[in-house]
Design a protein around this motif. Structure first.
Motif, PDB file in Angstrom:
ATOM      1  N   LEU A   1       2.529  44.387   2.521  1.00 35.33           N
ATOM      2  CA  LEU A   1       2.351  45.998   2.788  1.00 35.33           C
ATOM      3  C   LEU A   1       3.782  46.486   3.215  1.00 35.33           C
ATOM      4  O   LEU A   1       4.983  45.808   2.786  1.00 35.33           O
ATOM      5  CB  LEU A   1       2.306  44.950   4.942  1.00 35.33           C
ATOM      6  N   SER A   2       3.431  47.561   3.508  1.00 34.89           N
ATOM      7  CA  SER A   2       4.580  49.076   3.885  1.00 34.89           C
ATOM      8  C   SER A   2       4.591  49.155   5.091  1.00 34.89           C
ATOM      9  O   SER A   2       3.132  49.547   5.961  1.00 34.89           O
ATOM     10  CB  SER A   2       4.637  49.179   2.344  1.00 34.89           C
ATOM     11  N   ILE A   3       5.226  50.482   5.173  1.00 38.03           N
ATOM     12  CA  ILE A   3       5.135  51.302   5.943  1.00 38.03           C
ATOM     13  C   ILE A   3       5.418  52.449   5.616  1.00 38.03           C
ATOM     14  O   ILE A   3       5.903  53.245   4.475  1.00 38.03           O
ATOM     15  CB  ILE A   3       5.867  51.087   7.310  1.00 38.03           C
ATOM     16  N   LYS A   4       4.750  53.523   6.058  1.00 41.48           N
ATOM     17  CA  LYS A   4       5.359  54.492   5.380  1.00 41.48           C
ATOM     18  C   LYS A   4       5.478  56.263   6.702  1.00 41.48           C
ATOM     19  O   LYS A   4       4.963  55.998   7.550  1.00 41.48           O
ATOM     20  CB  LYS A   4       4.498  55.719   4.230  1.00 41.48           C
ATOM     21  N   LYS A   5       6.455  57.220   6.619  1.00 37.83           N
ATOM     22  CA  LYS A   5       6.225  58.226   7.509  1.00 37.83           C
ATOM     23  C   LYS A   5       5.480  58.861   7.701  1.00 37.83           C
ATOM     24  O   LYS A   5       4.517  59.313   6.313  1.00 37.83           O
ATOM     25  CB  LYS A   5       7.956  58.664   7.138  1.00 37.83           C
ATOM     26  N   THR A   6       4.934  58.794   8.698  1.00 38.08           N
ATOM     27  CA  THR A   6       3.481  59.958   8.445  1.00 38.08           C
ATOM     28  C   THR A   6       2.722  60.284  10.098  1.00 38.08           C
ATOM     29  O   THR A   6       3.439  59.301  11.164  1.00 38.08           O
ATOM     30  CB  THR A   6       2.167  59.770   7.901  1.00 38.08           C
TER      31      THR A   6
ATOM     32  N   ASN B   1       5.491  52.929  21.231  1.00 35.62           N
ATOM     33  CA  ASN B   1       4.605  54.368  21.254  1.00 35.62           C
ATOM     34  C   ASN B   1       3.861  54.052  20.233  1.00 35.62           C
ATOM     35  O   ASN B   1       3.863  53.596  18.789  1.00 35.62           O
ATOM     36  CB  ASN B   1       5.352  54.861  21.814  1.00 35.62           C
ATOM     37  N   ARG B   2       2.074  54.123  20.178  1.00 37.68           N
ATOM     38  CA  ARG B   2       1.443  54.539  19.344  1.00 37.68           C
ATOM     39  C   ARG B   2       0.705  56.033  19.693  1.00 37.68           C
ATOM     40  O   ARG B   2       0.653  56.023  20.753  1.00 37.68           O
ATOM     41  CB  ARG B   2       0.132  53.683  19.201  1.00 37.68           C
ATOM     42  N   CYS B   3       0.372  56.688  18.720  1.00 35.29           N
ATOM     43  CA  CYS B   3      -0.117  57.947  19.042  1.00 35.29           C
ATOM     44  C   CYS B   3      -1.856  57.914  19.322  1.00 35.29           C
ATOM     45  O   CYS B   3      -1.601  56.756  19.604  1.00 35.29           O
ATOM     46  CB  CYS B   3      -0.073  58.893  17.406  1.00 35.29           C
ATOM     47  N   GLY B   4      -2.021  58.261  19.732  1.00 38.78           N
ATOM     48  CA  GLY B   4      -3.192  58.363  20.568  1.00 38.78           C
ATOM     49  C   GLY B   4      -4.065  57.974  20.043  1.00 38.78           C
ATOM     50  O   GLY B   4      -5.888  57.346  20.025  1.00 38.78           O
ATOM     51  N   CYS B   5      -4.351  58.624  18.726  1.00 42.09           N
ATOM     52  CA  CYS B   5      -5.835  57.760  17.207  1.00 42.09           C
ATOM     53  C   CYS B   5      -4.954  57.060  17.074  1.00 42.09           C
ATOM     54  O   CYS B   5      -5.644  56.615  15.905  1.00 42.09           O
ATOM     55  CB  CYS B   5      -5.874  59.318  16.173  1.00 42.09           C
ATOM     56  N   GLY B   6      -3.860  55.881  17.051  1.00 39.46           N
ATOM     57  CA  GLY B   6      -4.085  54.952  16.697  1.00 39.46           C
ATOM     58  C   GLY B   6      -3.506  54.734  15.399  1.00 39.46           C
ATOM     59  O   GLY B   6      -3.318  53.718  14.835  1.00 39.46           O
ATOM     60  N   GLU B   7      -3.439  55.804  14.518  1.00 36.82           N
ATOM     61  CA  GLU B   7      -2.975  55.621  13.020  1.00 36.82           C
ATOM     62  C   GLU B   7      -1.618  55.826  13.274  1.00 36.82           C
ATOM     63  O   GLU B   7      -1.105  55.282  11.958  1.00 36.82           O
ATOM     64  CB  GLU B   7      -3.090  56.958  12.568  1.00 36.82           C
ATOM     65  N   SER B   8      -0.735  55.866  14.015  1.00 35.78           N
ATOM     66  CA  SER B   8       0.821  55.986  13.817  1.00 35.78           C
ATOM     67  C   SER B   8       1.773  55.847  14.721  1.00 35.78           C
ATOM     68  O   SER B   8       1.170  55.114  16.262  1.00 35.78           O
ATOM     69  CB  SER B   8       1.248  57.236  12.913  1.00 35.78           C
ATOM     70  N   PHE B   9       2.918  54.621  14.495  1.00 36.46           N
ATOM     71  CA  PHE B   9       3.546  54.790  16.147  1.00 36.46           C
ATOM     72  C   PHE B   9       5.053  54.631  15.985  1.00 36.46           C
ATOM     73  O   PHE B   9       5.523  55.306  14.734  1.00 36.46           O
ATOM     74  CB  PHE B   9       3.444  52.764  15.583  1.00 36.46           C
ATOM     75  N   THR B  10       5.459  54.838  16.904  1.00 37.31           N
ATOM     76  CA  THR B  10       7.651  55.110  16.649  1.00 37.31           C
ATOM     77  C   THR B  10       7.771  53.573  17.185  1.00 37.31           C
ATOM     78  O   THR B  10       7.303  52.856  17.132  1.00 37.31           O
ATOM     79  CB  THR B  10       7.755  55.943  18.122  1.00 37.31           C
ATOM     80  N   ILE B  11       9.448  53.308  16.877  1.00 35.23           N
ATOM     81  CA  ILE B  11       9.653  52.006  16.979  1.00 35.23           C
ATOM     82  C   ILE B  11      11.409  53.188  16.829  1.00 35.23           C
ATOM     83  O   ILE B  11      11.598  54.032  16.475  1.00 35.23           O
ATOM     84  CB  ILE B  11      10.252  51.742  15.133  1.00 35.23           C
TER      85      ILE B  11
END
Length: 113
Positions: A29-34, A102-112
């Motif tokens: 598991l990793s994350i990427k900026k997007t 928070n999570r975007c409306g489409c659910g594909e990305s999030f903020t921290i």
């Protein structure tokens, strides 16, 4: 303490995926900026361990690897595998992350924060 927790459903799903991939050594598991909110999860079945990855063993002897660059973003995360109740009821991995603000409306990305 492990960085992330996997439900039995998530472990069973990942083990099934590992069995289908010849030479698979574990789940990473990793994350990427997007995306529209900032970050996106990058779950992978891996054939080779990345040097420096954080390693632990989950239920059923499942090898889990976490990108050390994203440890602070995913610490405390619960990974589940559930049926999506909308539309076709497809099953998918679900990330329950106490660090998300928070999570975007489409659910594909999030903020921290």
């Amino acid at each position: 303490m492990t960085i992330i927790t996997l439900t039995d459903a998530a472990v069973n799903h990942i083990k099934t995926m590992l069995d289908k991939q010849t030479g698979a050594v574990g789940f990473r598991l990793s994350i990427k900026k997007t995306g529209c909110s900032g970050y996106s999860y990058v779950p992978n079945i891996i054939l080779q361990v990345n040097a420096g990855d954080i390693h632990f063993v989950a239920q059923q002897e499942l090898n889990i690897y976490v990108d050390p660059e994203c440890e602070k973003f995913v610490k405390g995360l619960i990974l589940d595998y559930v049926a999506d109740n909308a539309g076709l009821k497809q099953k998918r991995l679900v990330f329950i992350n106490p660090n998300e603000k928070n999570r975007c409306g489409c659910g594909e990305s999030f903020t921290i924060e």
